[in-house]
Design a protein around this motif. Structure first.
Motif, mmCIF file in Angstrom:
data_model
loop_
_atom_site.group_PDB
_atom_site.id
_atom_site.type_symbol
_atom_site.label_atom_id
_atom_site.label_comp_id
_atom_site.label_asym_id
_atom_site.label_seq_id
_atom_site.Cartn_x
_atom_site.Cartn_y
_atom_site.Cartn_z
ATOM 1 N N HIS A 245 2.795 4.326 11.573
ATOM 2 C CA HIS A 245 2.864 3.009 10.939
ATOM 3 C C HIS A 245 4.274 2.731 10.413
ATOM 4 O O HIS A 245 4.870 1.687 10.675
ATOM 5 C CB HIS A 245 1.851 2.961 9.795
ATOM 6 C CG HIS A 245 2.015 1.777 8.909
ATOM 7 N ND1 HIS A 245 2.892 1.762 7.845
ATOM 8 C CD2 HIS A 245 1.443 0.541 8.944
ATOM 9 C CE1 HIS A 245 2.846 0.589 7.262
ATOM 10 N NE2 HIS A 245 1.959 -0.178 7.914
ATOM 11 N N GLU A 354 8.230 0.227 3.208
ATOM 12 C CA GLU A 354 7.016 -0.535 3.476
ATOM 13 C C GLU A 354 6.958 -1.800 2.625
ATOM 14 O O GLU A 354 6.566 -2.868 3.096
ATOM 15 C CB GLU A 354 5.785 0.347 3.214
ATOM 16 C CG GLU A 354 4.447 -0.377 3.296
ATOM 17 C CD GLU A 354 4.169 -1.004 4.660
ATOM 18 O OE1 GLU A 354 4.865 -0.629 5.637
ATOM 19 O OE2 GLU A 354 3.285 -1.877 4.761
ATOM 20 N N ASN A 358 6.765 -5.480 4.063
ATOM 21 C CA ASN A 358 5.674 -6.398 3.699
ATOM 22 C C ASN A 358 6.226 -7.710 3.144
ATOM 23 O O ASN A 358 5.729 -8.797 3.470
ATOM 24 C CB ASN A 358 4.758 -5.759 2.659
ATOM 25 C CG ASN A 358 3.754 -4.832 3.309
ATOM 26 O OD1 ASN A 358 3.627 -4.814 4.540
ATOM 27 N ND2 ASN A 358 3.062 -4.049 2.503
ATOM 28 N N HIS A 362 5.117 -10.915 4.996
ATOM 29 C CA HIS A 362 3.961 -11.632 4.454
ATOM 30 C C HIS A 362 4.290 -12.720 3.420
ATOM 31 O O HIS A 362 3.376 -13.405 2.983
ATOM 32 C CB HIS A 362 2.999 -10.638 3.774
ATOM 33 C CG HIS A 362 2.520 -9.551 4.683
ATOM 34 N ND1 HIS A 362 1.876 -9.799 5.870
ATOM 35 C CD2 HIS A 362 2.596 -8.199 4.578
ATOM 36 C CE1 HIS A 362 1.573 -8.651 6.457
ATOM 37 N NE2 HIS A 362 2.006 -7.655 5.696
ATOM 38 N N ASP A 385 9.400 -9.297 -4.877
ATOM 39 C CA ASP A 385 9.933 -10.430 -4.111
ATOM 40 C C ASP A 385 9.497 -11.722 -4.791
ATOM 41 O O ASP A 385 8.641 -11.716 -5.675
ATOM 42 C CB ASP A 385 9.474 -10.358 -2.648
ATOM 43 C CG ASP A 385 7.986 -10.498 -2.494
ATOM 44 O OD1 ASP A 385 7.444 -11.551 -2.862
ATOM 45 O OD2 ASP A 385 7.322 -9.515 -2.007
ATOM 46 N N PHE A 402 -2.406 -0.634 7.194
ATOM 47 C CA PHE A 402 -2.457 0.680 6.551
ATOM 48 C C PHE A 402 -1.268 0.925 5.635
ATOM 49 O O PHE A 402 -1.128 1.998 5.091
ATOM 50 C CB PHE A 402 -2.481 1.764 7.632
ATOM 51 C CG PHE A 402 -3.627 1.604 8.600
ATOM 52 C CD1 PHE A 402 -4.895 1.988 8.218
ATOM 53 C CD2 PHE A 402 -3.434 1.042 9.853
ATOM 54 C CE1 PHE A 402 -5.962 1.827 9.096
ATOM 55 C CE2 PHE A 402 -4.484 0.883 10.722
ATOM 56 C CZ PHE A 402 -5.761 1.276 10.355
#
Ligand SMILES: Nc1ncnc2c1ncn2[C@@H]1O[C@H](COP(=O)(O)OP(=O)(O)OP(=O)(O)O)[C@@H](O)[C@H]1O
Ligand SMILES: [Mg+2]
Length: 450
Positions: A245, A354, A358, A362, A385, A402
């Motif tokens: 991942h 990660e 993200n 997102h 963020d 995940f």
């Protein structure tokens, strides 16, 4: 045939043989005694008869003297005398024994003794016949033998009973041992035996108990090893999934974004900018290839932080800045990271990687803040963020992935904690905070920006 039955049969055979030997000896003694007694009685009787016959020469009434002679044998136990002459016959009456003795026994112990005939002088004519009478002596032997037989039988019965009882008691622990072994066979290693009985049997039960303890210990050890093996396998799989991942996921996303950018450049006719995007795509593909190869080679894609945590985080920012030029990355590091254990540094790196991934994917973030604080208590990592919630697009999977779970697993493995989510209800943005306890971290401070 069980040991108990064998033992019983052996004892019975031994008793039977002993009984036979004793009976044979008794017969031999009885026969010898009867022969000696009868022989002696016959000799004495003959001497008496012969001396009386010698006296007949001076007798006035030989017939009367002869009759008296025969009568003098009345009540004799071992012989009878009978007179046989033309003038008449007479027979003495031996003592009749009150012991009833079977005829076969008399035959068995009585010697074959022919009658002795003593001839009378020609003046009186006739013969006196002496016969051995074994019944009395045989009766005595029979009575003695009976007593001995009863004694022997009582002794044999008592000895047999005692031996069987003792053997039965001694063999009982063996039967218990056999039952216990039957239970141990299918794997019931908790069975224990009470240590009792004679020392050699007690040694057996002791040995059995020690064997049970050893088997139980080995079984526990095996079970623990199996559990460890399964846990290790699970951990390895989780590691693999996490690394796939973290290593491949961001590049795949970046490649999909790059393709969309090329599409839009081609659509708007801005062909000159396409080669730059293609270069980035190739770079991403190169990264994916490198990581997949590493994963295949070792099935363990750990990337050592050879350049240090701060530089590695700066690399991540650089990576995204090239792809998302509108996003501002701010990195703040407090404390010295040199003494932080490598495992903690790698985990912090993965959390930042990660969280930034993200944020870019997102949230349509404009600013992404990364703060790392190294202090005595441990290492803190915060990624915040200013983005807004973005619904999944065609490039994004609809199912949550995940990433957050992977971060949590990595942090928990080091005994740390992590929290992710919006800073507060109704607020925009997203915050990831994590703390990795590490007691011996230097607390001097420094700050930088990228
Ligand atoms: N910075 C963020 N801003 C807004 N939403 C976020 C942010 N980080 C995570 N999320 C939400 O949390 C979800 C779970 O994130 P997670 O990293 O676990 O999975 P993913 O990013 O969707 O997929 P994967 O990481 O497996 O590629 C995301 O799908 C997203 O909806
Ligand atoms: Mg993610």
């Amino acid at each position: 045939v069980t040991l108990r039955v064998r033992l019983t049969v052996s004892i019975l055979v031994a008793l039977f043989v002993s009984f036979d030997v004793a009976a044979g000896l008794a017969w031999w003694h009885a026969a010898r005694s009867v022969r000696r007694e009868l022989t002696a009685a016959m000799e004495v009787g003959q001497q008496l008869v012969r001396s009386r016959i010698d006296d007949l020469a001076h007798s006035g009434d030989p017939a009367r003297d002869l009759a008296e002679l025969v009568r003098s044998f009345d009540g004799e136990r071992h012989i009878t005398a009978s007179l046989d002459r033309p003038g008449g016959t007479a027979v003495s009456h031996p003592l009749v024994s009150d012991i009833s003795v079977p005829a076969w026994f008399v035959r068995l112990v009585a010697p074959a003794m022919p009658p002795v005939r003593v001839a009378l002088p020609p003046s009186v004519d006739g013969v006196i016949v002496m016969r051995a009478e074994p019944a009395n002596e045989a009766g005595e032997a029979w009575a003695a033998l009976g007593d001995s037989a009863v004694e022997l039988l009582v002794f044999s019965a008592l000895a047999g009973l005692f031996t069987l009882t003792t053997a039965g008691r001694a063999l009982r622990p063996l039967a218990r041992l056999a039952t216990a072994l039957d239970r141990v066979g299918p794997g019931n290693y908790g069975v224990r035996m009470a240590t009792s009985g004679p020392p050699d049997v007690a040694r057996l039960t002791d040995g059995f108990n020690r064997m049970g303890e050893r088997l139980a210990a080995i079984e526990t050890q095996n079970r623990r090893l199996n559990e460890q093996l399964l846990t290790m396998q699970d951990e390895e799989r989780a590691d693999l999934a996490r690394d796939l991942h973290d290593e491949v996921g961001p590049f795949l996303f970046s490649m999909s974004v790059g393709c969309a950018a090329i599409d839009s450049l081609v659509g708007s006719g801005d062909i000159a900018a396409v080669p730059a995007q293609l270069g980035l795509l190739r770079e991403d593909i190169g990264h994916v290839q490198k990581h997949v190869r590493a994963i295949l080679r070792q099935l363990r894609p750990a990337v050592p932080l050879t350049i240090g945590l701060e530089a590695a985080i700066a690399d991540i920012a650089e990576f995204w800045r090239a792809r998302q030029p509108d996003v501002t990355f701010r990195l703040s590091v407090a404390g010295v990271l040199d003494g932080v254990p490598e495992a903690a540094q790698e985990t912090a790196y993965r959390v930042v990687q990660e969280a930034i991934s993200n944020a870019v994917r997102h949230s349509q973030a404009r600013v992404i803040d990364v703060t790392v604080v190294s202090e005595a208590a441990g290492l803190s990592v915060r990624v915040a963020d200013d983005g807004i919630a973005v619904p999944p697009t065609a490039n994004e999977p609809e199912q949550p992935g995940f990433g957050i779970e992977g971060m949590r697993e990595r942090v928990s493995a080091l005994g740390g904690v992590i929290a992710t989510g919006r800073p507060g209800t109704g607020h925009d943005g997203w915050v990831v905070t994590s703390f990795l306890p590490a007691p011996a971290i230097n607390t001097s401070s420094m700050t930088g920006a990228c």
